[in-house]
Write a protein that holds these residues in place. Structure first.
Motif, PDB file in Angstrom:
ATOM      1  N   ARG A 144     -31.202 -28.698 -25.326  1.00  0.00           N
ATOM      2  CA  ARG A 144     -30.946 -29.954 -26.031  1.00  0.00           C
ATOM      3  C   ARG A 144     -29.531 -30.441 -25.741  1.00  0.00           C
ATOM      4  NH1 ARG A 144     -31.951 -29.003 -31.869  1.00  0.00           N
ATOM      5  NH2 ARG A 144     -33.447 -27.330 -31.837  1.00  0.00           N
ATOM      6  N   ALA A 146     -28.472 -34.005 -24.273  1.00  0.00           N
ATOM      7  CA  ALA A 146     -27.612 -34.923 -25.010  1.00  0.00           C
ATOM      8  C   ALA A 146     -26.345 -35.274 -24.227  1.00  0.00           C
ATOM      9  CB  ALA A 146     -27.241 -34.319 -26.353  1.00  0.00           C
ATOM     10  N   SER A 155     -26.505 -33.248 -30.343  1.00  0.00           N
ATOM     11  CA  SER A 155     -27.686 -32.578 -29.770  1.00  0.00           C
ATOM     12  C   SER A 155     -28.153 -31.455 -30.682  1.00  0.00           C
ATOM     13  CB  SER A 155     -27.360 -32.020 -28.396  1.00  0.00           C
ATOM     14  OG  SER A 155     -26.490 -30.921 -28.536  1.00  0.00           O
TER      15      SER A 155
END
Ligand code: ZN
Length: 325
Positions: free
Chosen positions: A238, A242, A322
């Motif tokens: 993630r 991000a 994120s």
């Protein structure tokens, strides 16, 4: 431009429309609010409603311009003798001579119309001397004249000027409305219009400036990052997703997509979606972002944007956002 064709600002437009119908319009107005949301357009529509040869009923007891008669057309073309538009010159400011000329003309009865309308565009550019010249006229306006000051920075005006004007506040437009204006009035392709609207802060002007392939790509990146975040429980993945976002314009697009997810969750009307063209993808995402998660993600992005505006490090903000997705 008829009031009915202006996007958003319904309460302000209704107020003006009713005041025109009742002959109760204040003689000095300030239209304030963000750039590019329709303040100038509203001022022109007001001038038309006041001088239209065939005003039409509109809304709850109001009137609007017909948009077709000679007066309406002349005002739209900027050649009506009784509608004066004062704008900043090459110097970027509005000088006292420009104001004096308008004041002198406003002392006479309208030449061809019913009401003379003096629109001061970017009124915050009025030099102090020009504002002082205007002051007396704002205090005791000639009966057949209306002064409309249009500004995104009303606080720059002298307090004495502000206190003599009735102020009407314009807010940002809904992103969905911005997208629709771009598509319908400016014939922008749907994906480009929605992408630009999602990064526009509710300003048609900003959306028109910001449209282009880059904006479409930024929104695409934001949608992809959301998909990756949704698909992965691994915080590192993630993070990587991000990091591609923040700073490239995708952050605003991300916030817009998350707002739409929130809207879908609350079963809002589809027309309210800023990214209506991505509806199938949003619905797919919705299955991974349940209510709480979408809300959490939205507030994370919102706070991330605020941090970026305060010049926080994009990398740190991206990492933090994120982890909340
Ligand atoms: Zn007309």
């Amino acid at each position: 431009m008829s009031f009915r064709e202006i996007t958003g600002h319904e309460p302000v437009l209704q107020l003006l429309s009713r005041a025109v119908a009742r002959g109760a319009l204040p003689a000095s107005l300030i239209l304030s609010g963000p750039e590019g949301v329709g303040k100038r357009t509203t001022a022109i529509a007001l001038a038309q409603a006041l001088n239209c040869e065939r005003p039409q009923p509109w809304g709850d007891g109001g009137v609007t311009a017909c948009d077709e008669c000679a007066a309406c057309r002349r005002i739209a073309r900027g050649v009506h003798a009784d509608v004066l538009i004062i704008e900043p010159g090459d110097s970027g400011s509005i000088k006292v001579d420009q104001v004096r000329e308008a004041i002198e003309r406003s002392a006479y009865r309208p030449f061809e119309g019913k009401r003379r309308v003096v629109i001061v565009e970017t009124a915050d550019a009025l030099l102090a001397e020009a504002q002082n010249a205007l002051l007396k006229t704002l205090e005791e306006p000639p009966s057949a004249s209306v002064f409309v000051l249009v500004t995104s920075r009303p606080d720059v005006l002298l307090p004495t000027v502000r206190s003599r004007c009735h102020r009407l506040r314009f807010g940002p437009l809904a992103e969905a409305d911005v997208a629709n204006v771009l598509i319908q009035r400016y014939h922008v392709a749907a994906a480009e219009a929605h992408a630009a609207a999602s990064a526009s802060d509710g300003s048609i002007g900003a959306a028109l400036e910001g449209r282009g392939e880059e904006t479409v790509a930024a929104r695409e990146a934001a949608a992809n990052a959301l998909q990756q975040a949704a698909a992965s429980a691994d915080p590192r993945r993630r993070l990587d997703a991000a990091r591609t976002l923040i700073g490239g314009g995708s952050d605003r697009a991300l916030a817009s997509l998350l707002r739409d997810l929130g809207a879908l969750l609350s079963r809002a009307d589809d027309r309210a979606l800023a990214n209506a063209d991505l509806k199938p993808r949003l619905h797919a995402l919705l299955r991974s972002f349940d209510g709480d998660r979408a809300l959490r993600a939205f507030s994370a992005v919102d706070r991330g944007l605020a941090a970026l505006e305060r010049n926080a490090s994009p990398k740190i903000v991206a990492d933090w956002v994120s982890l909340q997705l």
